[in-house]
Each structure stands twice: as C-alpha cells, then as structure tokens.
Design an enzyme around this catalytic site. Structure first.
Site, short mmCIF file in Angstrom:
data_model
loop_
_atom_site.label_atom_id
_atom_site.label_comp_id
_atom_site.label_asym_id
_atom_site.label_seq_id
_atom_site.Cartn_x
_atom_site.Cartn_y
_atom_site.Cartn_z
N TYR A 109 0.84 -1.20 0.00
CA TYR A 109 0.00 0.00 0.00
C TYR A 109 0.87 1.26 0.00
CZ TYR A 109 -3.85 3.13 1.33
OH TYR A 109 -4.78 4.13 1.37
N LYS B 224 0.90 4.11 -3.08
CA LYS B 224 0.51 5.50 -2.89
C LYS B 224 1.67 6.46 -3.14
CE LYS B 224 -3.80 4.67 -1.93
NZ LYS B 224 -4.86 5.07 -2.88
#
Length: 279
Positions: free
Chosen positions: A171, A175
């Site tokens: 994650y 991002k």
C-alpha cells in the site's frame, strides 16, 4: 424568462445554475462507497453529469431521485484488460463525448505486511488497483481533455504516500507511486490546460478505518502491524476536539481542487489528515 421585464423590480431567476458543474462531465472510480460515493454525491449536487465506476454494485437509493438522470453507473473490475478504456468510452457515449473531470478514488488496503513477508498475490493486487488503474484511467481521459485544452484530474492517495509508518509495503509503495504519477501528469500537460493534483487522506471514518483503530484483524501481519500501531494510536484515535475525518470532508477538498478557485494549483499533494503528515 431570462430577464425581468420591470427594470425597477427585483429579479429572482426561476432556476439556479451552478457554474461549477453545469454542462460538465466527471468520472469517479470507486463510487459505490466511502470517499468515492461522497464525491459522486457532491459533484451531482453541483450539477455535474457523473459517470461512476466500481467493482461493487451501486445503491441508487443513496442518490437523490432528481440526480438519477445525471448519473450513469458501470460495474466492472478496472484491473481487467481494457476495462479502464471501456469505462471511459461508455461515459463519453452517455454524456456527449466529453470528459471534464476524473477523480481516481478506487483503492484497496494491504495486510500491513513488510518486504520480508508480502506475497506476490497481495503485491500484484494492491499495485494494480492503487497505481496501475489510476494511470490507465488518466491515459484514457487525456485525449478528451487535450482536445478542448481543459481538464482536471484528482487522485486519492494517502498519508501513506509520504510516510513509511502508516501501512504495509504494498500500500505504501502504491501511494508513493500515485503521487509520482500525479506530479508527472501535472508537469507534462500543464500547457494543455490540464491540472492534476492528489489528496492525501488520513484516518477517514470507514469500515477499514474502524478496524484499524480497533487494532485487530485475523488477516493482518501481526508483527508488522505492531510496529505501526503506535502511530495509528497517536494519529487515528478520534476525540471531541479532533473527530475522525469524514468521507464528505475529503470530497469537499476534491471539489475545491476541481473548481476554478484552484486553477493555479497543479501537481500538489494536499493532506486531509488533521496534521498527521506534519509528524
């Protein structure tokens, strides 16, 4: 009647036209829940025509009945080959071959695993949804925006896009990558009248947010989460003085970036996190 026949009388128009969205078309991914739903609802309130894309079914009861005619939903998995391009084509066909705004919201969380424990399956899934899909969506809408020398893209990144102490490696990497893609698009197409910005939400009130605050999940990498949990305990716990961020508050920030009030803002990563990013 556009004008009052009596010049000495107060003129009150019969209908109000919102200049922000009237006659414009917006695409919102991840529109079925959370931030994506709030963005779709708010853009519709500003009279945008909205094309929503999501892998989950959409509940039309969550929209005002008066807005149904300006909302077109397409269900599908955007990670599939050609799905992003098909979604944009459907939207253009539904609302007159134009795309004025793209809001990339769709995203998935990882299980907090570190580099020594992340599986190929989890890595591939998170990167596909959180980074590859937004880039493909941008690629698909850019020809429409370039043709009319105008357009706005907003990517929903995360506090994890600038910090390594928020989530797992998948994650976090996705991002960080999305912020890089945002900057690249902003710079490359700055002279084509196209703006591309990112918002970085912190702890938003959602099902995953509540689970993180509670600090428990059978599927998480418990050892890795133990290293991150103190940060979440410090930043993500709501209080009367600093309540949890709502999806609507993030949507309002996105709407500002879409508006002409932000016409000189391009390539920024705007935190919506109650100063989490300041740590």
């Amino acid at each position: 009647m556009l004008y009052n026949t009596a010049p000495d009388a107060l003129f009150v128009p019969q209908t109000a036209v919102d200049p922000l969205g009237f006659g414009k078309v917006a695409i919102v991914t991840g529109c079925a829940s959370g931030i994506g739903l709030a963005v779709a609802q708010l853009l519709l309130a500003h009279q945008f025509q909205v094309c929503g894309l999501d892998v989950a079914e959409f509940d039309y009861a969550l929209l005002r009945e008066a807005d149904h005619g300006r909302f077109h939903f397409t269900r599908g998995d955007l990670t599939k080959p050609g799905a992003c391009e098909d979604g944009v084509r459907v939207c253009a066909a539904a609302f007159g071959s134009r795309v004025d705004v793209l809001v990339n919201v769709a995203g998935v969380m990882d299980n907090f695993s570190s580099a020594d424990g992340v599986s190929d399956e989890l890595w591939d899934k998170v990167m596909a949804v959180n980074l590859t899909v937004p880039v493909k969506m941008m690629r698909s809408v850019l020809p429409f925006m370039k043709a009319k020398k105008d357009g706005v893209i907003v990517n929903v990144a995360s506090t994890a896009g600038t910090s390594g102490a928020v989530a797992g490696i998948a994650y976090t990497s996705s991002k960080h990558g999305l912020i890089g893609a945002t900057k690249n698009v902003a710079w490359r197409f700055r002279n084509d009248g196209i703006r591309c910005n990112a918002v970085l939400p912190g702890a938003v009130a959602s099902d995953i947010g509540k689970t993180i605050i509670a600090g428990r999940s059978q599927l998480w990498d418990s050892d890795a989460f133990a290293q991150i949990e103190p940060v979440h305990a410090l930043q993500a716990q709501p209080s009367a003085a600093a309540p949890t961020i709502t999806a609507l508050e993030v949507a309002k920030t996105i709407t500002f970036l879409v508006s002409d009030q932000a016409r000189t803002i391009n390539g920024v990563s705007l935190p919506v996190d109650k100063a989490w990013g300041a740590v």
